[in-house]
Structures are given as C-alpha cells and as structure tokens.
Write an enzyme that holds these catalytic residues in place. Structure first.
Site, short mmCIF file in Angstrom:
data_model
loop_
_atom_site.label_atom_id
_atom_site.label_comp_id
_atom_site.label_asym_id
_atom_site.label_seq_id
_atom_site.Cartn_x
_atom_site.Cartn_y
_atom_site.Cartn_z
N ASP A 1 0.82 -1.22 0.00
CA ASP A 1 0.00 0.00 0.00
C ASP A 1 0.85 1.27 0.00
O ASP A 1 0.38 2.36 0.31
CB ASP A 1 -0.96 0.00 1.20
CG ASP A 1 -0.22 -0.12 2.51
OD1 ASP A 1 1.01 -0.37 2.49
OD2 ASP A 1 -0.86 0.06 3.56
N HIS B 1 13.40 10.81 -22.44
CA HIS B 1 13.32 10.49 -23.87
C HIS B 1 12.04 11.19 -24.33
O HIS B 1 10.95 10.64 -24.27
CB HIS B 1 13.26 8.98 -24.10
CG HIS B 1 14.53 8.30 -23.68
ND1 HIS B 1 14.65 6.96 -23.53
CD2 HIS B 1 15.76 8.81 -23.38
CE1 HIS B 1 15.90 6.66 -23.16
NE2 HIS B 1 16.59 7.77 -23.06
N TYR C 1 31.88 0.76 -26.78
CA TYR C 1 31.79 -0.25 -25.72
C TYR C 1 32.47 -1.51 -26.24
O TYR C 1 31.90 -2.20 -27.10
CB TYR C 1 30.33 -0.51 -25.36
CG TYR C 1 29.55 0.79 -25.17
CD1 TYR C 1 29.51 1.42 -23.93
CD2 TYR C 1 28.89 1.40 -26.25
CE1 TYR C 1 28.83 2.62 -23.77
CE2 TYR C 1 28.20 2.59 -26.09
CZ TYR C 1 28.18 3.20 -24.85
OH TYR C 1 27.51 4.40 -24.69
N ASP D 1 20.28 15.34 -18.64
CA ASP D 1 20.76 13.98 -18.95
C ASP D 1 22.22 14.11 -19.40
O ASP D 1 22.48 14.50 -20.54
CB ASP D 1 19.86 13.40 -20.06
CG ASP D 1 20.24 11.97 -20.44
OD1 ASP D 1 21.14 11.39 -19.81
OD2 ASP D 1 19.62 11.45 -21.39
N GLU E 1 25.16 11.88 -27.62
CA GLU E 1 25.78 10.94 -26.69
C GLU E 1 26.39 9.71 -27.34
O GLU E 1 25.99 8.58 -27.06
CB GLU E 1 24.74 10.51 -25.63
CG GLU E 1 23.40 10.03 -26.19
CD GLU E 1 22.47 9.57 -25.05
OE1 GLU E 1 22.89 8.73 -24.25
OE2 GLU E 1 21.32 10.04 -25.00
N ARG F 1 31.18 6.74 -22.81
CA ARG F 1 30.10 7.54 -23.42
C ARG F 1 30.28 8.97 -22.96
O ARG F 1 30.69 9.21 -21.82
CB ARG F 1 28.72 7.00 -23.02
CG ARG F 1 27.55 7.80 -23.57
CD ARG F 1 26.20 7.07 -23.51
NE ARG F 1 25.72 6.81 -22.17
CZ ARG F 1 25.75 5.64 -21.57
NH1 ARG F 1 26.26 4.59 -22.19
NH2 ARG F 1 25.29 5.50 -20.35
N HIS G 1 18.43 11.80 -28.50
CA HIS G 1 16.98 11.77 -28.29
C HIS G 1 16.56 13.17 -27.87
O HIS G 1 17.37 13.94 -27.37
CB HIS G 1 16.58 10.71 -27.25
CG HIS G 1 17.28 10.83 -25.92
ND1 HIS G 1 16.89 11.71 -24.94
CD2 HIS G 1 18.37 10.19 -25.42
CE1 HIS G 1 17.68 11.58 -23.88
NE2 HIS G 1 18.60 10.68 -24.15
N GLU H 1 27.99 12.52 -23.07
CA GLU H 1 26.64 12.99 -23.39
C GLU H 1 26.41 14.43 -22.94
O GLU H 1 26.60 14.76 -21.77
CB GLU H 1 25.61 12.09 -22.69
CG GLU H 1 24.17 12.56 -22.87
CD GLU H 1 23.14 11.59 -22.29
OE1 GLU H 1 23.46 10.90 -21.30
OE2 GLU H 1 22.02 11.56 -22.82
N HIS I 1 22.57 0.33 -19.53
CA HIS I 1 21.72 0.78 -18.44
C HIS I 1 22.09 0.11 -17.12
O HIS I 1 21.24 -0.35 -16.37
CB HIS I 1 20.24 0.55 -18.78
CG HIS I 1 19.75 1.49 -19.84
ND1 HIS I 1 18.54 1.35 -20.49
CD2 HIS I 1 20.31 2.60 -20.39
CE1 HIS I 1 18.40 2.31 -21.39
NE2 HIS I 1 19.46 3.08 -21.34
N HIS J 1 23.76 1.96 -29.84
CA HIS J 1 22.59 2.80 -29.58
C HIS J 1 22.60 4.03 -30.48
O HIS J 1 23.57 4.29 -31.18
CB HIS J 1 22.50 3.18 -28.09
CG HIS J 1 23.69 3.95 -27.56
ND1 HIS J 1 23.85 5.30 -27.76
CD2 HIS J 1 24.76 3.55 -26.83
CE1 HIS J 1 24.95 5.70 -27.16
NE2 HIS J 1 25.54 4.66 -26.59
N ASP K 1 26.36 8.40 -15.82
CA ASP K 1 25.24 8.91 -16.62
C ASP K 1 24.16 9.28 -15.62
O ASP K 1 23.48 8.39 -15.07
CB ASP K 1 24.77 7.83 -17.61
CG ASP K 1 23.67 8.32 -18.54
OD1 ASP K 1 23.09 9.40 -18.29
OD2 ASP K 1 23.37 7.60 -19.52
#
Ligand code: GLY
Ligand code: MN
Ligand code: MN
Length: 436
Positions: free
Chosen positions: A34, A356, A384, A266, A380, A408, A349, A410, A238, A345, A255
């Site tokens: 709850d 996004h 990898y 971002d 970005e 990366r 975006h 970004e 991610h 990727h 990130d």
C-alpha cells in the site's frame, strides 16, 4: 505561468477545430503493497494544465459555447487530506487553473457526453489503463449508436500525440529556464562526483553524492536511475546496480541527470579514476570525444536530426578502422552496420518533460526531421568494447588491449537561431581538464 498554459491549450484547440480532446492525469504508481511513489503527473496533462493531482481529466472542447476548458478533479476531502495532503478541489481549480467549468471526477460519465455530442472527432490517447480506455471508448460507442438521432457526434478517434507532441518539441523561454536549472544542478553534481571519486570507493557512494546534490538543490530527484559504472560495467548501457568497488586504473562512466519542476537533464561523462588515462583509454576516449564534437557541430537549424547520428557513426567507424578494430572500407562498414557491436545505440533523443522526450525523429522514410530553434536533444556517442563481443566473420578478433573499455560522453544541446548551445558545457570533457 497560467497564461502560458492557456496559450498552449489555445494552440491545441486551434488544431482540433470541431473536435473534443480528452486528457487524463497519470495514476499513482505502487512501490509495494500500500506504499506509493511520490506523484508524477502525466507530461501531456501537465503541459496543458499545470495541474498536479491524480484522478483528474481535462477536456478541451473549442466548439462548445461556454465551456472550452473543463476539468474533472478530486473534491476537497478533509479526512483524506489529513493523510495524503492538500487537494485543490472543485472551487479552487476553477479559480487557479482557469477552467471554464470544473466537476468532481465522480461525475465524469454523467457530464462528459455533453462535450462530445457536437464534436466531429474525439482526440484521445489510448493509454496503459485499459479500464479507462474502455470507459472513453464506451462513450464513443454510445454516441455513435445515437448519432442518427442527432446527426452530430464524433465519427473518428485521433491520437492527441501528433498535435501536442509537435508543440512540446519546441521549448518556450519559460521551459528553457526550468531545463537550464535542471542542467545547472546536474553539472554541479557531476563536477563534485569527479572530485569525490577515488579508487576504493564503491559506485553507490558516488551515486549518493550525486543524488544528494540533486535533492539539496531542489530537484525532484534523478531523472532516471543514475548509472555509475566502473571498468567493464560501463559496457552495460543501463547498468544501475552501482554496487562495485572502483579499482585504480579504471574508467568511471557516470550517466546522471535530474528532474527539476518535471524538466530533465541527462549528462554522461567518463573519466579515469586515478587521474590519468592509460594509453588505450586515452585513444578511445579521444575518438569518442571527436565523434561527439563533430556530431554536435551538426546541430544547426536546417540540418536533419539524422545528420547528428550519421556524423557520430562515421567518425567512430573511421577511428575504429584506423585502430584496426574494424577492417574494410568505411562506407561499406557503415552500410553493413559493422560498427554496431561497439556502438549499438542511437546518438540522440529529444529532451524535455520526458527524458526520452516526445516528438518524431523522421516524417516517413524519405522526409527527415529538420532541426529547428527551441528543440533540445542529447548528443551521446560511445564505444563499448564488450569482452564477449561477437564479430562478423570478416572482422578481426578484437585486440585484448581494448577489451573491457566502455566510454560515453553525453551533452544536452539546444538548437538556436544561429546554431546551437551546449547547455551542459559546465562539465569538462577535454582530456587535459579531466586528468589530474
Ligand atoms: N540516461 C538515459 C539516456 O542517456 O538516454
Ligand atoms: Mn540520453
Ligand atoms: Mn544519459
């Protein structure tokens, strides 16, 4: 601000003519049993109303004589408010949010038909709540059934997205104020995180410092689960476990961005935890940075959205050929997407009320989305070199010297009338700035 919400509703109403649009607030989200998460309004609903409560419905009926903007809200309820806080209620909603009429949400089924029966179209986004979809579709069916009696009523349903998302794609000055604040807080957090990082610390300690700054500076919290990825963890796009001890000689990829008044930042930076890149890390980092800078240079009004990604892919592919990670002719490697095991990727975006953010990336295969002032996008690129990377038959085995490196970089970039502005420029990314 109310004037701006009104202006947005008017822009939308101008597009729907004799239609009626229905928007629904986001439901509460359950954390467990709850216990619920802090409330987060639906972005479209918020964009049009500024109203921040669940169990609400907004109706826009430009053809209606008196009630062009109608809200259905939870009524005042003293007992409930003692537990879960202030409710605006029917009276105040009219006053504060400028609705022509406000009803208790329990009266939705009774009151809604009068706003639909003269409309020629129903504008509604089929959401995740099937039960609510059924409710709206039930009204639509009933109006269709009784259409012959009136000769009026909606005879088609159109998604609200194409209209409202085109509006949301271009940020107003007041939206940019919120976004700049979301950026400023995240910039401070990234800069502190870099100072705070030393070998031996756990990834979650860095995460805690970042999110501490987010909250302390008034952000609602992270815009998405913060990624603090050391060493090979950076190759998981991610990665959010954030539970590993950082080892000297590694890179750390962070990130992280925050949400400020629902507007998001971002940012990703990758830096050496011991203060100095190894030669291999530096070579790959410089390559990603070069791809990122050249991609950002494409952010100009009149250029296509696609050109940003295409530029990043080209620079990365050329670089990988030079380093012997890929072999072959660059154009062919790009065409055959041979870079994908290392760069899987997209480069960009849209960014805004959603991380996004909404808005299309192309208008059909042959019609690119053209960049326009007021749009905000991320840039970005990354590389990898995943340990178990499966390469095509015609490609060399990856030299172990590169394996396990993930990078990366970004930034959040605003398209301006004359070019672009890198909103997140306050976090350094040049090699000599991030080496100690
Ligand atoms: N952090 C999510 C993204 O960069 O798209
Ligand atoms: Mn992003
Ligand atoms: Mn990101």
């Amino acid at each position: 601000m109310q004037a701006e919400y009104r202006q947005r509703r008017e822009q939308l109403m101008a597009k729907i003519g004799n239609g009626t649009a229905i928007f629904r607030s986001a439901p509460m989200a359950v954390m467990h049993n709850d216990v619920e998460y802090a409330y987060r309004q639906d972005s479209d609903f918020f964009y049009l109303t500024g109203f921040n409560e669940p169990q609400a419905v907004a109706v826009l009926a430009p053809h209606h004589q008196e009630h062009k903007f109608v809200l259905f809200v939870q009524p005042k309820d003293r007992e409930k408010e003692v537990w879960t806080g202030y409710l605006c209620g029917v009276e105040a909603a009219k006053e504060i949010y400028g609705a022509d009429e406000v009803y208790p949400i329990a009266e939705l089924d009774e009151k809604l038909p009068q706003y639909l029966e003269k409309a020629d179209r129903l504008y509604y986004h089929l959401g995740r709540d099937r039960h609510f979809n059924d409710k709206i579709l039930g009204h639509y069916q009933e109006l269709l059934r009784t259409y012959p009696k009136r000769g009026t009523g909606p005879i088609a349903i159109e998604d609200t997205g194409t209209i409202i998302h085109a509006l949301r794609l271009i940020k107003s000055e007041s939206e940019l104020v919120q976004m700049r604040q979301a950026v400023a807080i995240a910039v401070e957090a990234h800069n502190y995180a870099r100072e705070f990082t030393t070998p031996g610390r756990y990834e979650y300690e860095i995460q805690a410092e970042i999110e501490h700054i987010f909250r302390k500076r008034g952000a609602l919290g992270p815009a998405y689960p913060s990624i603090v990825a050391s060493g090979v963890n950076a190759c998981v796009l991610h990665y959010i476990e954030n539970n590993r001890q950082i080892q000297s000689g590694e890179l750390l990829l962070i990130d992280a961005g925050c949400s400020y008044n629902y507007y998001n930042s971002d940012i990703t930076r990758t830096f050496p935890v011991s203060g100095k890149f190894t030669p291999e890390q530096k070579i790959l980092y410089e390559l990603v940075l070069s791809a990122q800078k050249q991609a950002i240079a494409q952010v100009q009004p009149g250029n296509s959205f696609k050109s940003v990604h295409d530029t990043a892919v080209r620079v990365l592919t050329e670089g990988m050929v030079e380093l012997g990670i890929l072999t072959g002719e660059v154009d062919k490697l790009i065409e055959e997407e041979k870079y994908k095991p290392y760069y899987m990727h997209r480069t960009s975006h849209w960014l805004g009320l959603d991380v996004h953010d909404v808005g299309v990336y192309q208008h059909g295969e042959d019609k690119p989305q053209i960049l326009q002032p007021g749009q905000v996008l991320t840039v970005e690129p990354g590389l990898y070199i995943v340990p178990d990377t499966k390469l095509a038959e015609d490609q060399p085995a990856t030299d172990p010297r590169w394996v396990g490196i993930g990078i990366r970089i970004e930034d959040d970039v605003l398209v301006t009338a004359t070019g672009h502005e890198v909103l997140t420029a306050g976090v350094p990314k040049a090699v000599d700035e991030i080496e100690q």
